[in-house]
Design an enzyme around this catalytic site. Structure first.
Site, PDB file in Angstrom:
ATOM      1  N   LYS A 104       0.866  -1.184   0.000  1.00  0.00           N
ATOM      2  CA  LYS A 104       0.000   0.000   0.000  1.00  0.00           C
ATOM      3  C   LYS A 104       0.889   1.216   0.000  1.00  0.00           C
ATOM      4  O   LYS A 104       1.999   1.187   0.549  1.00  0.00           O
ATOM      5  CB  LYS A 104      -0.879   0.021   1.250  1.00  0.00           C
ATOM      6  CG  LYS A 104      -2.108   0.866   1.105  1.00  0.00           C
ATOM      7  CD  LYS A 104      -3.195   0.087   0.383  1.00  0.00           C
ATOM      8  CE  LYS A 104      -4.467   0.846   0.217  1.00  0.00           C
ATOM      9  NZ  LYS A 104      -5.504  -0.022  -0.354  1.00  0.00           N
TER      10      LYS A 104
HETATM   11  P1  NAD Z   1     -12.929   7.527  -3.049  1.00  0.00           P
HETATM   12  O1  NAD Z   1     -11.941   8.550  -2.688  1.00  0.00           O
HETATM   13  O2  NAD Z   1     -13.340   7.378  -4.489  1.00  0.00           O
HETATM   14  O3  NAD Z   1     -14.288   7.769  -2.198  1.00  0.00           O
HETATM   15  C1  NAD Z   1     -14.335   7.891  -0.813  1.00  0.00           C
HETATM   16  C2  NAD Z   1     -15.722   8.393  -0.452  1.00  0.00           C
HETATM   17  O4  NAD Z   1     -15.895   8.381   0.968  1.00  0.00           O
HETATM   18  C3  NAD Z   1     -15.997   9.842  -0.887  1.00  0.00           C
HETATM   19  O5  NAD Z   1     -17.326   9.916  -1.395  1.00  0.00           O
HETATM   20  C4  NAD Z   1     -15.899  10.635   0.416  1.00  0.00           C
HETATM   21  O6  NAD Z   1     -16.669  11.829   0.410  1.00  0.00           O
HETATM   22  C5  NAD Z   1     -16.460   9.605   1.373  1.00  0.00           C
HETATM   23  N1  NAD Z   1     -16.143   9.846   2.768  1.00  0.00           N
HETATM   24  C6  NAD Z   1     -14.948  10.146   3.340  1.00  0.00           C
HETATM   25  N2  NAD Z   1     -15.087  10.294   4.662  1.00  0.00           N
HETATM   26  C7  NAD Z   1     -16.399  10.071   4.932  1.00  0.00           C
HETATM   27  C8  NAD Z   1     -17.170  10.061   6.112  1.00  0.00           C
HETATM   28  N3  NAD Z   1     -16.638  10.334   7.295  1.00  0.00           N
HETATM   29  N4  NAD Z   1     -18.510   9.766   6.011  1.00  0.00           N
HETATM   30  C9  NAD Z   1     -19.067   9.498   4.814  1.00  0.00           C
HETATM   31  N5  NAD Z   1     -18.374   9.481   3.670  1.00  0.00           N
HETATM   32  C10 NAD Z   1     -17.076   9.768   3.725  1.00  0.00           C
HETATM   33  O7  NAD Z   1     -12.400   6.138  -2.466  1.00  0.00           O
HETATM   34  P2  NAD Z   1     -12.747   4.653  -2.933  1.00  0.00           P
HETATM   35  O8  NAD Z   1     -11.736   4.231  -3.918  1.00  0.00           O
HETATM   36  O9  NAD Z   1     -14.201   4.550  -3.262  1.00  0.00           O
HETATM   37  O10 NAD Z   1     -12.426   3.841  -1.583  1.00  0.00           O
HETATM   38  C11 NAD Z   1     -13.370   3.723  -0.527  1.00  0.00           C
HETATM   39  C12 NAD Z   1     -12.949   2.579   0.395  1.00  0.00           C
HETATM   40  O11 NAD Z   1     -12.869   1.370  -0.361  1.00  0.00           O
HETATM   41  C13 NAD Z   1     -11.579   2.733   1.056  1.00  0.00           C
HETATM   42  O12 NAD Z   1     -11.603   2.112   2.330  1.00  0.00           O
HETATM   43  C14 NAD Z   1     -10.666   1.933   0.135  1.00  0.00           C
HETATM   44  O13 NAD Z   1      -9.488   1.494   0.782  1.00  0.00           O
HETATM   45  C15 NAD Z   1     -11.579   0.796  -0.205  1.00  0.00           C
HETATM   46  N6  NAD Z   1     -11.229   0.074  -1.432  1.00  0.00           N
HETATM   47  C16 NAD Z   1     -11.153   0.718  -2.640  1.00  0.00           C
HETATM   48  C17 NAD Z   1     -10.850  -0.012  -3.780  1.00  0.00           C
HETATM   49  C18 NAD Z   1     -10.851   0.619  -5.147  1.00  0.00           C
HETATM   50  O14 NAD Z   1     -10.735  -0.121  -6.138  1.00  0.00           O
HETATM   51  N7  NAD Z   1     -10.994   1.917  -5.280  1.00  0.00           N
HETATM   52  C19 NAD Z   1     -10.584  -1.390  -3.688  1.00  0.00           C
HETATM   53  C20 NAD Z   1     -10.690  -2.011  -2.444  1.00  0.00           C
HETATM   54  C21 NAD Z   1     -11.014  -1.267  -1.323  1.00  0.00           C
END
Ligand code: NAD
Length: 414
Positions: A104
């Site tokens: 990561k």
């Molecule tokens: P992103 O940056 O696209 O979106 C994050 C979202 O969370 C945004 O809409 C933001 O406004 C919201 N957010 C942040 N703090 C918040 C809060 N306190 N309350 C409500 N909403 C809040 O990120 P993403 O890529 O969608 O990742 C989201 C999660 O999924 C993370 O934990 C990431 O590690 C995990 N993840 C992502 C992927 C991927 O392919 N992108 C893969 C596996 C896991």
């Protein structure tokens, strides 16, 4: 951060390794990241002033293949968080049985507070600082919170410039025009939905009027909401950092996305009641998808939650204390290492396609993803039933055993 995610991750690992009866030496080995890289990123900002950003890349394990994991841009990034997420990637790749280890990366920056030009410079200099430690055979970054396909394009370009030739295999989650895979953008969400459909089948509660709450409306959350909506489920709440939207008759996630694309906030959307982000867990639903950040469901709010299923789209959204309360209340949790492994699975497909220089259609990608997610789901579910253990412990036992076997077969160098 209220609860230290690294300590929590280690505690969960220790418990799993004891359950598996692993030898102490092997336990010590699996607890430690293989490599921790910390860099400083000097950037000339648009104003002409120089700013210094902190960056990290942690490679937890490479016994089953090159390290693999996302890069996070967020103002609260810490080394402990990146270590925990790198370790989680090792287990995630092992649960779905793809030939990668875990890594990561992160940069301490709020991407919404810098310009596109500054973001590009941060990305290129960060890439340059870690350039000797990444590569298609070493460690392959991907998007995570605050990063996207454009940022992967800049990483690929910087790496390719320094190496003197195009190296598409250095990152996944890149644009299709640069060798990205069909289906990568919504792969995490699609994988998450495959696990939800599997558990609904197992629990015998699959009716289309099920109510869904999604926390986080970024890549994972918005696509989960769209796919679940396409399948006919009712999205009653979505939320992001700006707050929550509630409509008991069902929200249209496509229209909400369109409104955001115009530069508006999520809560500026009209056809819904606006609610405080912290109140979304008080609303009753059947499927709750936390898809924002870690430590969102804690002992402080877990007992308010009225749902049948929690599908962890995010990494580490439920603290161990909260998990105890939820399980006692009969809530079924699909753990992150399984639930959101669809992203890394299609990243693996992207890497394979790039290496072969032969690309698949979207249907092929999605069918292969479904096969892998369903196989992993039933491996974990059967272990959970057989051993009468929760799904997270079952998933970790499968994963840790696979990695332990690889370490034992390879032995300790020299
Ligand atoms: P992103 O940056 O696209 O979106 C994050 C979202 O969370 C945004 O809409 C933001 O406004 C919201 N957010 C942040 N703090 C918040 C809060 N306190 N309350 C409500 N909403 C809040 O990120 P993403 O890529 O969608 O990742 C989201 C999660 O999924 C993370 O934990 C990431 O590690 C995990 N993840 C992502 C992927 C991927 O392919 N992108 C893969 C596996 C896991």
């Amino acid at each position: 951060m209220a609860d230290n995610i690294w300590e929590m991750t280690l505690n969960r690992l220790d418990y799993t390794m004891d359950m598996l009866g692993l030898k102490k030496g092997l336990q010590k080995y699996l607890r430690e990241p293989r490599r921790i890289i910390e860099v400083r990123i000097p950037v000339k900002m648009d104003s002409g002033a120089i700013e210094i950003f902190k960056g990290y890349r942690v490679q937890h394990n490479t016994n089953r293949g090159p390290a693999k994991g996302g890069i996070r841009y967020h103002q609260d990034v810490t080394l402990d968080e990146i270590k925990a997420l790198a370790m989680l990637m090792t287990w995630k790749c092992a649960v779905v049985n793809i030939p990668f280890g875990g890594a990561k990366g992160g940069v301490v920056v709020d991407p919404s507070k810098v310009s596109q030009n500054e973001l590009e410079h941060i990305t290129r200099r960060y890439t340059f600082e870690i350039i000797e430690d990444i590569g298609p055979e070493k460690d392959i970054p991907a998007p995570d919170v605050g990063t996207n396909a454009q940022i992967m394009a800049w990483i690929m370009d910087t790496y390719s410039m320094v190496k003197g030739h195009a190296v598409p295999g250095v990152v996944t989650g890149k644009p299709i025009a640069l060798g990205g895979s069909q289906g990568r953008e919504d792969a995490t969400s699609r994988g998450c939905v495959y696990t939800i459909l599997s558990i609904l089948k197992m629990l015998g509660i699959d009716t289309p009027d099920l109510r869904v709450i999604v926390q986080g409306f970024g890549n994972v959350g918005s696509n989960c909401a769209k796919i679940m909506c396409d399948l006919g489920y009712k999205i009653v709440v979505v939320s992001d950092i700006s707050g929550g939207l509630y409509n008991p008759k069902g929200l249209d996630p496509y229209k909400i996305s369109e409104n955001i694309k115009k530069g508006n906030t999520l809560i500026s959307y009209n056809d819904a009641e606006k609610i405080d982000g912290s109140k979304i867990f008080d609303i009753e639903c059947d499927i709750l998808i936390p898809a924002a950040l870690e430590n969102q469901i804690t002992s402080a709010n877990a007992s308010n939650i009225k749902t049948r299923i929690i599908a962890e789209g995010a990494n580490g959204p439920v603290t161990p204390d909260a998990e105890k309360i939820l399980l006692e209340n009969g809530i079924f949790i699909i753990p992150d290492v399984l639930c959101n492994a669809g992203g890394v699975t299609v990243s693996y497909f992207e890497w394979v396609q790039g290496n072969l220089a032969y690309f698949w259609g979207k249907r092929e990608v999605n069918l292969k993803l479904r096969d892998i997610m369903e196989k992993a789901f039933y491996d974990v579910y059967n272990m959970h039933k057989e051993k009468k253990i929760d799904m997270r412990t079952a998933a970790l036992m499968i994963a840790v055993e696979r990695v332990a076997e690889a370490v034992n077969l390879g032995g300790i160098y020299p």
